[in-house]
Design a protein around this motif. Structure first.
Motif, PDB file in Angstrom:
ATOM      1  N   ALA A 139       0.815  -1.224   0.000  1.00  0.00           N
ATOM      2  CA  ALA A 139       0.000   0.000   0.000  1.00  0.00           C
ATOM      3  C   ALA A 139       0.842   1.264   0.000  1.00  0.00           C
ATOM      4  N   HIS A 140       2.095   1.157   0.470  1.00  0.00           N
ATOM      5  CA  HIS A 140       2.968   2.330   0.587  1.00  0.00           C
ATOM      6  C   HIS A 140       4.039   2.360  -0.502  1.00  0.00           C
ATOM      7  N   VAL A 141       3.800   1.579  -1.560  1.00  0.00           N
ATOM      8  CA  VAL A 141       4.681   1.511  -2.725  1.00  0.00           C
ATOM      9  C   VAL A 141       3.978   2.206  -3.878  1.00  0.00           C
ATOM     10  N   GLU A 142       4.714   3.009  -4.619  1.00  0.00           N
ATOM     11  CA  GLU A 142       4.151   3.756  -5.746  1.00  0.00           C
ATOM     12  C   GLU A 142       3.787   2.782  -6.870  1.00  0.00           C
ATOM     13  N   ASP A 143       2.566   2.917  -7.383  1.00  0.00           N
ATOM     14  CA  ASP A 143       2.135   2.140  -8.546  1.00  0.00           C
ATOM     15  C   ASP A 143       1.146   2.989  -9.341  1.00  0.00           C
ATOM     16  N   ASP A 144       0.483   2.403 -10.320  1.00  0.00           N
ATOM     17  CA  ASP A 144      -0.433   3.160 -11.185  1.00  0.00           C
ATOM     18  C   ASP A 144      -1.583   3.797 -10.415  1.00  0.00           C
ATOM     19  N   ASP A 145      -1.919   3.241  -9.260  1.00  0.00           N
ATOM     20  CA  ASP A 145      -3.006   3.780  -8.434  1.00  0.00           C
ATOM     21  C   ASP A 145      -2.491   4.739  -7.366  1.00  0.00           C
ATOM     22  N   GLY A 146      -1.216   5.059  -7.388  1.00  0.00           N
ATOM     23  CA  GLY A 146      -0.634   5.912  -6.362  1.00  0.00           C
ATOM     24  C   GLY A 146      -0.213   5.087  -5.166  1.00  0.00           C
ATOM     25  N   PRO A 164      19.516   6.353  -6.188  1.00  0.00           N
ATOM     26  CA  PRO A 164      20.716   6.592  -7.000  1.00  0.00           C
ATOM     27  C   PRO A 164      20.740   7.997  -7.603  1.00  0.00           C
ATOM     28  N   THR A 165      20.734   8.996  -6.719  1.00  0.00           N
ATOM     29  CA  THR A 165      20.687  10.383  -7.186  1.00  0.00           C
ATOM     30  C   THR A 165      21.878  11.210  -6.719  1.00  0.00           C
ATOM     31  N   GLU A 177       5.253  16.681  -6.204  1.00  0.00           N
ATOM     32  CA  GLU A 177       3.861  16.689  -5.759  1.00  0.00           C
ATOM     33  C   GLU A 177       3.818  17.070  -4.288  1.00  0.00           C
ATOM     34  N   GLN A 178       2.658  17.542  -3.858  1.00  0.00           N
ATOM     35  CA  GLN A 178       2.441  17.802  -2.440  1.00  0.00           C
ATOM     36  C   GLN A 178       1.706  16.603  -1.863  1.00  0.00           C
ATOM     37  N   GLY A 179       2.320  15.934  -0.908  1.00  0.00           N
ATOM     38  CA  GLY A 179       1.738  14.752  -0.294  1.00  0.00           C
ATOM     39  C   GLY A 179       2.756  13.638  -0.263  1.00  0.00           C
ATOM     40  N   PHE A 180       2.289  12.473   0.126  1.00  0.00           N
ATOM     41  CA  PHE A 180       3.147  11.295   0.224  1.00  0.00           C
ATOM     42  C   PHE A 180       3.267  10.615  -1.127  1.00  0.00           C
ATOM     43  N   GLY A 181       4.485  10.264  -1.507  1.00  0.00           N
ATOM     44  CA  GLY A 181       4.734   9.455  -2.694  1.00  0.00           C
ATOM     45  C   GLY A 181       5.438   8.182  -2.255  1.00  0.00           C
ATOM     46  N   GLY A 182       4.912   7.057  -2.636  1.00  0.00           N
ATOM     47  CA  GLY A 182       5.402   5.777  -2.153  1.00  0.00           C
ATOM     48  C   GLY A 182       6.768   5.368  -2.680  1.00  0.00           C
ATOM     49  N   ALA A 183       7.248   4.273  -2.145  1.00  0.00           N
ATOM     50  CA  ALA A 183       8.545   3.708  -2.517  1.00  0.00           C
ATOM     51  C   ALA A 183       8.543   3.301  -3.983  1.00  0.00           C
ATOM     52  N   ALA A 184       9.643   3.555  -4.673  1.00  0.00           N
ATOM     53  CA  ALA A 184       9.770   3.192  -6.090  1.00  0.00           C
ATOM     54  C   ALA A 184      11.234   3.082  -6.494  1.00  0.00           C
ATOM     55  N   PRO A 185      12.002   2.227  -5.823  1.00  0.00           N
ATOM     56  CA  PRO A 185      13.412   2.111  -6.208  1.00  0.00           C
ATOM     57  C   PRO A 185      13.550   1.450  -7.580  1.00  0.00           C
ATOM     58  N   ASN A 190      12.744  -3.385  -5.090  1.00  0.00           N
ATOM     59  CA  ASN A 190      12.040  -3.713  -6.332  1.00  0.00           C
ATOM     60  C   ASN A 190      12.861  -4.782  -7.040  1.00  0.00           C
ATOM     61  N   LYS A 191      12.425  -6.019  -6.934  1.00  0.00           N
ATOM     62  CA  LYS A 191      13.185  -7.122  -7.514  1.00  0.00           C
ATOM     63  C   LYS A 191      12.883  -7.309  -8.994  1.00  0.00           C
TER      64      LYS A 191
END
Length: 179
Positions: free
Chosen positions: A37-44, A72-73, A117-125, A177-178
């Motif tokens: 639920a806390h990982v970024e995907d197409d549904d946020g 990696p930034t 964005e303003q708000g929480f954006g989930g994990a997306a390594p 993200n495997k």
């Protein structure tokens, strides 16, 4: 010969030390993997429930941040920047930082995350990059309002917190993200 990359330090290691206080969550556990639920995907993604206690005397507001130092930034990745949380608030419900912001305390402001964005954006390594740490921090501040406007960038919010932080509690989860 394979060389493992060193783990970047936690950003708060470079700031003056402050007392810590406990932060907990019904959605995530310290040292454990972030739920989907806390990982970024197409549904946020959905911001996790967080609660805290034991902030230092003189606390007049809070800020909540989520930072991935393993991105990696060269400068990590800010997933959540929320500030001007009133001092009498000691919990954010699940979703307060996402979607319709239900349960977001009156007066609290979202800064801009690194998704712009303003708000929480989930994990997306990146796929195959290995496990990343997601450092959820609650910062106890000695001012009722921090100064920046909503939408301020993370570095500017952090700069304004410098010198006003009385204490800080951390909850660190991981995600890989495997793919």
């Amino acid at each position: 010969m394979t060389t493992s990359r060193p783990r970047p330090p936690v950003p708060y290691d470079f700031l003056p030390p402050v007392p810590s206080f406990p932060v907990s969550s019904t959605d995530i556990a310290d040292g454990q993997v972030l739920p989907q639920a806390h990982v970024e995907d197409d549904d946020g993604s959905v911001s996790p429930q967080l609660s805290w206690s034991g902030a230092p005397a003189g606390t007049r507001s809070y800020a909540v941040t989520c930072f991935d130092p393993d991105a990696p930034t060269g400068s990590g990745f800010w997933h959540w920047v929320l500030f001007d949380i009133p001092a009498d608030v000691t919990e954010l419900p699940t979703g307060a930082g996402s979607g319709d912001f239900l349960g977001l305390p009156v007066g609290a402001k979202h800064g801009r995350n690194d998704y712009d964005e303003q708000g929480f954006g989930g994990a997306a390594p990146p796929p195959g990059h290995g496990p990343h740490r997601y450092i959820f921090a609650v910062h106890a501040l000695d001012v009722p309002t921090l100064g920046p406007d909503a939408g301020a960038p993370p570095a500017y919010v952090g700069f304004n917190m410098y010198g006003h932080t009385l204490g800080r509690g951390l909850l660190i989860a991981t995600y890989e993200n495997k793919g």
